[in-house]
Structure formats: structure tokens, C-alpha cells
Design an enzyme around this catalytic site. Structure first.
Site, PDB file in Angstrom:
ATOM      1  N   GLU A 302      -2.066  13.474 -18.301  1.00 27.20           N
ATOM      2  CA  GLU A 302      -1.486  14.489 -19.180  1.00 27.20           C
ATOM      3  C   GLU A 302      -0.680  13.866 -20.310  1.00 27.20           C
ATOM      4  O   GLU A 302      -0.881  14.162 -21.494  1.00 27.20           O
ATOM      5  CB  GLU A 302      -0.606  15.444 -18.371  1.00 27.20           C
ATOM      6  CG  GLU A 302       0.053  16.541 -19.189  1.00 27.20           C
ATOM      7  CD  GLU A 302      -0.957  17.564 -19.681  1.00 27.20           C
ATOM      8  OE1 GLU A 302      -1.220  17.582 -20.908  1.00 27.20           O
ATOM      9  OE2 GLU A 302      -1.480  18.322 -18.866  1.00 27.20           O
ATOM     10  N   ASP A 306      -1.594  13.914 -24.372  1.00 25.93           N
ATOM     11  CA  ASP A 306      -0.740  14.618 -25.325  1.00 25.93           C
ATOM     12  C   ASP A 306      -0.264  13.691 -26.435  1.00 25.93           C
ATOM     13  O   ASP A 306      -0.315  14.039 -27.632  1.00 25.93           O
ATOM     14  CB  ASP A 306       0.479  15.202 -24.610  1.00 25.93           C
ATOM     15  CG  ASP A 306       0.127  16.303 -23.629  1.00 25.93           C
ATOM     16  OD1 ASP A 306      -1.007  16.826 -23.715  1.00 25.93           O
ATOM     17  OD2 ASP A 306       0.970  16.641 -22.784  1.00 25.93           O
ATOM     18  N   SER A 556      -4.896  21.593 -22.071  1.00 20.34           N
ATOM     19  CA  SER A 556      -3.860  20.582 -22.260  1.00 20.34           C
ATOM     20  C   SER A 556      -4.078  19.827 -23.561  1.00 20.34           C
ATOM     21  O   SER A 556      -3.121  19.377 -24.186  1.00 20.34           O
ATOM     22  CB  SER A 556      -3.866  19.586 -21.103  1.00 20.34           C
ATOM     23  OG  SER A 556      -3.243  20.111 -19.967  1.00 20.34           O
TER      24      SER A 556
END
Length: 641
Positions: A302, A306, A556
């Protein structure tokens, strides 16, 4: 897709139902016992817990109107955002509310020096024994045991005096099963398994299909491999920032999720060489750390995703990493909100013992401090995490949603990914006929399970699209069905906001969903908040994780990509002597902005044994108003005051 931060309670605000004591009325009651939990015994009367009373804030009936006045493109006061002090003072509970609750507590036997008011005047805290709390709230506390062996405390319902009811928003801990039984009155723990706090749980994080990427893909291969250049071409996103010293863009991560420096450099070496060696600006919230002890896609996927894309797409704009929670207690959304909005803090820095990390954390290795109002909120904040609405306490969700509106008043754009399971919740979990999460799924009685905070009408909910196999960056995208399905639908908690009424009502009239109350909890979905608001690509992202390139899927990815575009629009406005755009939803739903989005008209978001909803012309609960065309959005936002 976002990481699921599981809450294990479902409750609803009760009406003024008579309780066992004539002067009390039931304030909150759990709808039913959560799946997997069994009531085993009464809790000992001498156990101690920190009781927090959330006081009802004043002027909240004006919040939506005030936010629209600074956010709607037709408003004469567009862009005239408030200061933090003005927000805090305007909405703080009135003196009469504080006095009434203090009088209630002292009248019940609590000495004045035991009663503390938070700096923001939002909460009153008093440490009390279970016996004192049971008498105060006319209730009984029990120990509940989960099938996993975890034990927590709670009550089924609680009551307050009738004349106090309008002064109280919520009381913690009460009907939510998220407070661990205190073994020592000086140490209270929220969760039974701290080793997994904040961790992406199995299929609930961004997904990878295991495919390794060994060569740098070209623009001709964007249907198989998404890179920053693919996104620039897809969304006409070409811009070099000019006001990086005055602009800000924040990414929220929850410990133990953390990026690996070598992963960033591997990605930058291939896609943004000037960033090699550069790192985000770390803001440690409640002891947030960049742990490296656990390294895997589950722990690093994650954060790597990002930051690799946010930093590359906005280079050289510095990115602020809001790393939240220590390795012992962990954290949730309220902890990050405490740090960026001081008015949201509870007692001494503010944590919700039922749903969030409790700080100061006096456990060995814990963060023995608080993070109340430690940073001015960035102009844009992207968060790729979420909860199932079906497991989110009603009062918790409503109170938090109001705080996102206040951030909008301050001029901050808050984006949340909508999840990756279509109309279902994390891991494909649906709600059963009693409104509880049912991991079985697919049964006729299973109800759709919206995502929170994406369902809050004061955040920008971001869904996912994909380039179809054999198509190019110049062809229309479809709703994502590779590896994930774009989260979307209608809230069971929040009503339809005025800014989307025309668009959502038009969809419902032209395409009435073929579902009954067995699938949609709200009988009249014409009155419910619809989401997502917009979308961006969420499939086949080339991502450097754990020293190698692999493909990543999920909303995400979509959220930080849209956040990057909004950050660059803010840069252009700031360079032109204007302010940030703040809450963008009233603008993107307006007819003035309609041509600035690529309409998505194919695909769906199945779940709960259904085909979900279908992407159609105009807004739909799969891809929202479509994907952004940055080249068209930029001049529109620049034309506003």
C-alpha cells in the site's frame, strides 16, 4: 483497494424509548449481537474505564450550507475558506451543554476534580468504575468473547436523563465491542491482537497477481502495464508545478504499513530519475514509524504504491507522509484527524477508546504522548483505507463525517478509495437480513455493504477503471473488473447531498436498480448518498515492492492519482495568487464541469450474489461522473475566484 480496519460492532441511535429508570431514556442500543461474539458474564463492578461523553456541537445544522458557500462554483464566496480557530469556535458545544453535563455528573456523585473537559470542548472525560457507570447510564456491562478467543466489554444499550439527551452525541465505551477487558485499571487496551494493527488483512489490501515486470513498458502496452506515462496520456495530465513551497499534498498510512526506501528508488530510477534518494516528509502521528521488521506485499504494498505514484506525478512537489499509530496500539481515522484538526481532539489529544488507538500509550515500546493539532492539514489528503458501513457505529460515522466537512471549510480536499469488492464490503462481505456483516455472501437476503468513509458526502470518493485488453490510452476505459471491482452504491447512513441530487436522481429514474430491500437497506434510495464521485484507473499498476516490479490492482491506486491532479490544480491556483480548491464535489457535479470528465459507460460492480450496478451515460454508482481530463479541469478551476 483500501485496507480494511475492522470494527466489530453495529449500533443505532435509539429513539426516546423509556428505560428502567423513569427519568432516563435510551440513547443508544445495539441492533443485535455482532456475529462471532457471545456474552459470557457480567463485568466486575470495581473495574475502571475512561468514560468519554461526546457533547453535541452547536451550529451543525449550518455546516452543509456553510461548506457549499465556499465550495460551489456559483457561490459569491467560493474559495473563502475559514481559519482553524474560526471553525473550532463556531461549532464548539455551548456553555449550557457543558454545564448541564457537569451538573448531571456531580449530581450522580462524581467529584468536580474527576471531570475533565477536552481543549476543544468536544468531550468530557471521567475515569469511573463499572459500577459507577452502570448506575449513571442505567445499564449493565458484560464481557463478550469472540470465536477467536478475544474478550471485550460492552453494554447492549444505555440511557441518559431526558433533559440531558439533547446535549449528548455519544458516550464511549458503551455499545461497540471494541474495548478490551481491562486487566489492570492503569492500562486499557482496545484490540486483542496488537500484532496486526493497521495491517492489510489478506484480500482487503491492494492486490497483486504475482506477475513480475522485467522490462520498462511502453505507451503501447498500457492495457497490460500502467505506468506514470500511461496515466499522463490517459488523463491529459501534463503539468510542471510552480508553487511547491506554498502547496501541500498528504498521504495517510497506518502502521505497520510502511514504504521501503529501496523500493522507492527502484521505481524512481525507472520512471522519475530526479527523485532517486528523495523521500516524503514524515509526520509521525501517535508514534507512527516506518517499520522494516516485516517486509512483504502485505506490509509494504500500500505505502509503496501510494508514494511511488503520488511523488512521480507531482514531482518536484514535496509529499507529506502522515504515518499514523505506533506498533503497539495502532490507529484509525480519528487519530489522523486529531493531528490535522485540533478541534477534533478529545481529552488531552483525543482518542476514541472504542474505535481508535488510545494515546498516551504507556505499554513498553508504545508512544507515551499525544498528537493533537500537530500539523496544518495539507491542501489535499489521499487515504486508501476504509471500513464497512455495516460494521461502523452510526454515531461514530456521523461525527467523523462532520469533521471531513470542517476540513473542507478549511480548504482541504479529502479523498478516499471506495473499496475493491463492488457492492460488497471488504473481502466480499455482505450484510444479512439483520443488518450484520455476513461472510457467507451470495444469499438472496444478503444486503449490499457500502464503504465508509467513502459514503460520507463530504469526502471525494474515488472508484476504479481499466484500459480494456487490446485498447490504447486513446480509447474509452471501462469499470474495473481485473482483479477487483470498483466499490460503489448507496449509503445506509448518509442522505443524498444537494450537490449530487440532480445527477443521482437522473440515474435512478433512467436506470431503476432491480433490487428490493433484501439487497438495499434503505427502501427509498432516492434519498441516499451515492458513490463514487469520480474514478481513475485501478488495474495493472507497475509497482516496486520488496525489491522487484509487480502488478498491483485496486482503488488504492486510483485515490492518490486523482489526489495528484487536484494538488497540481492547487499549484496553478496558488501561483496565480488564489487559494486551494478545497471540497471539489459541488464543482465536479455542476453542469459547468461536465465536459471535463471522460464518461465511463461500460462495466459493472458485482457483489452479494448480484451484478451490482452498471456504468451508464452520466453519473453511476460504479464510476461516478467519470475520469478526469486534467487539461480541461485546470482552466475551469483557474477561472474560479
Amino acid at each position: 483497494m483500501r485496507a480494511l480496519l475492522q470494527l466489530l460492532a453495529v449500533c443505532a441511535l435509539a429513539s426516546a424509548t423509556p428505560s428502567r429508570r423513569a427519568d432516563h431514556v435510551i440513547h443508544e442500543r445495539r441492533v443485535a449481537e455482532p456475529v462471532g461474539w457471545t456474552k459470557v458474564r457480567r463485568l466486575e463492578a470495581d473495574k475502571t474505564l475512561p468514560l468519554r461523553i461526546g457533547m453535541r456541537q452547536q451550529n451543525l445544522h449550518m455546516l452543509d450550507e456553510l461548506l457549499m458557500s465556499v465550495s460551489h462554483p456559483d457561490s459569491l464566496s467560493y474559495g473563502q475558506h475559514w481559519t482553524p480557530d474560526r471553525v473550532a469556535d463556531f461549532f464548539a458545544p455551548g456553555d449550557s451543554t457543558i454545564a448541564a453535563i457537569k451538573e448531571w455528573l456531580t449530581g450522580t456523585g462524581f467529584a468536580g476534580d474527576r471531570i475533565h473537559v477536552s481543549p476543544s470542548k468536544g468531550w468530557i472525560e471521567v475515569n469511573a468504575t463499572i459500577g459507577e457507570v452502570e448506575y449513571l447510564l442505567d445499564t449493565e456491562y458484560h464481557v463478550y468473547e469472540h470465536t477467536s478467543g478475544a474478550k471485550q466489554l460492552g453494554c447492549h444499550e444505555y440511557s441518559v436523563p431526558d433533559h440531558i439527551r439533547d446535549h449528548v452525541e455519544m458516550i464511549k465505551p458503551t455499545v461497540q465491542l471494541n474495548t478490551r477487558v481491562p486487566e489492570d485499571p492503569r492500562r486499557l487496551r482496545k484490540r486483542a491482537n496488537p500484532d496486526h494493527l493497521g495491517q492489510l488483512l489478506g484480500a482487503n489490501g491492494p492486490k497483486t497477481n504475482g506477475v513480475k515486470v522485467n522490462a520498462k513498458p511502453t505507451l503501447d502496452e498500457c492495457d497490460q502495464f500502467i505506468t506514470p506515462d500511461c496515466l499522463r496520456a490517459l488523463y491529459n495530465f501534463y503539468y510542471t508545478p510552480k508553487a511547491t513551497d506554498k502547496n501541500s499534498y498528504g498521504i495517510v498510512e497506518f502502521t505497520p504499513n510502511a514504504y521501503l526506501a529501496d523500493d522507492l528508488d527502484l521505481f524512481f530510477k525507472n520512471f522519475s530519475s530526479s527523485l532517486v534518494g528523495k523521500r516524503p516528509i514524515l509526520i509521525s502521528i501517535d508514534g507512527g514509524v516506518l517499520q522494516t521488521s516485516n517486509q512483504s506485499f502485505e506490509f509494504n504494498g500500500e505505502s509503496d504504491l501510494d508514494l511511488e505514484y503520488a511523488m512521480t506525478l507531482t514531482n518536484p512537489q514535496p509529499i507529506t507522509l502522515l504515518q499514523t499509530g505506533d506498533l503497539i496500539e495502532g490507529a484509525s481515522f480519528d487519530n489522523f484527524l486529531d493531528a490535522v484538526d485540533g478541534s477534533f481532539c478529545t481529552f488531552e489529544g483525543g482518542d476514541d477508546p472504542d474505535n481508535d488507538g488510545i494515546y498516551p500509550d504507556t505499554a513498553p515500546g508504545g508512544f507515551n504522548g499525544t498528537s493533537c493539532g500537530i500539523i496544518k492539514p495539507p491542501h489535499v489528503i489521499s487515504i486508501s483505507y476504509g471500513l464497512d458501513e455495516g460494521q461502523t457505529p452510526h454515531a461514530y460515522a456521523v461525527r467523523q463525517c462532520k469533521e471531513y466537512a470542517k476540513l473542507g471549510l478549511l480548504g482541504t480536499t479529502v479523498l478516499y478509495s471506495t473499496g475493491d469488492s463492488g457492492v460488497a464490503g471488504g473481502n466480499g462481505v455482505c450484510q444479512n437480513s439483520t443488518g450484520l456483516n455476513d461472510p457467507g455472501g451470495g444469499l438472496n437476503e444478503d444486503r449490499f455493504n457500502p464503504d465508509f468513509p467513502a459514503s460520507c458526502p463530504y469526502v471525494v470518493a474515488v472508484g476504479a477503471t481499466q484500459i480494456n485488453s487490446g485498447s490504447t490510452v486513446h480509447d474509452p476505459e471501462s469499470a474495473c473488473d481485473r482483479g477487483i471491482h470498483s466499490g460503489g452504491g448507496f449509503s445506509d447512513i448518509f442522505p443524498m447531498p444537494s450537490y449530487q441530487k440532480a445527477a443521482v436522481s437522473s440515474f435512478l429514474r433512467a436506470h431503476p436498480p432491480p433490487y428490493s430491500a433484501a439487497h438495499i437497506k434503505l427502501i427509498d434510495i432516492f434519498k441516499a448518498r451515492g458513490f463514487p464521485d469520480l474514478s481513475a484507473n485501478g488495474a495493472n499498476y507497475v509497482t516496486a515492492v520488496n525489491g522487484e516490479f509487480s502488478l498491483t490492482f485496486g482503488t488504492s491506486a486510483s485515490s492518490p492519482v486523482v489526489g495528484s491532479m487536484i494538488a497540481m490544480i492547487n499549484d496553478a491556483r496558488i501561483a496565480a495568487g488564489k487559494g486551494p480548491v478545497g471540497f471539489i464535489n459541488p464543482a465536479i457535479y455542476s453542469t459547468k464541469f461536465a465536459d471535463a470528465f471522460n464518461d465511463i459507460t461500460s462495466g459493472n460492480n458485482p457483489g452479494c450474489g448480484t451484478d451490482g450496478f452498471t456504468a451508464v451515460k452520466g453519473w453511476d454508482p460504479v464510476t461516478g461522473v467519470g475520469t478526469p481530463n486534467f487539461g480541461k479541469l485546470l482552466p475551469l478551476f483557474l477561472s474560479l475566484p
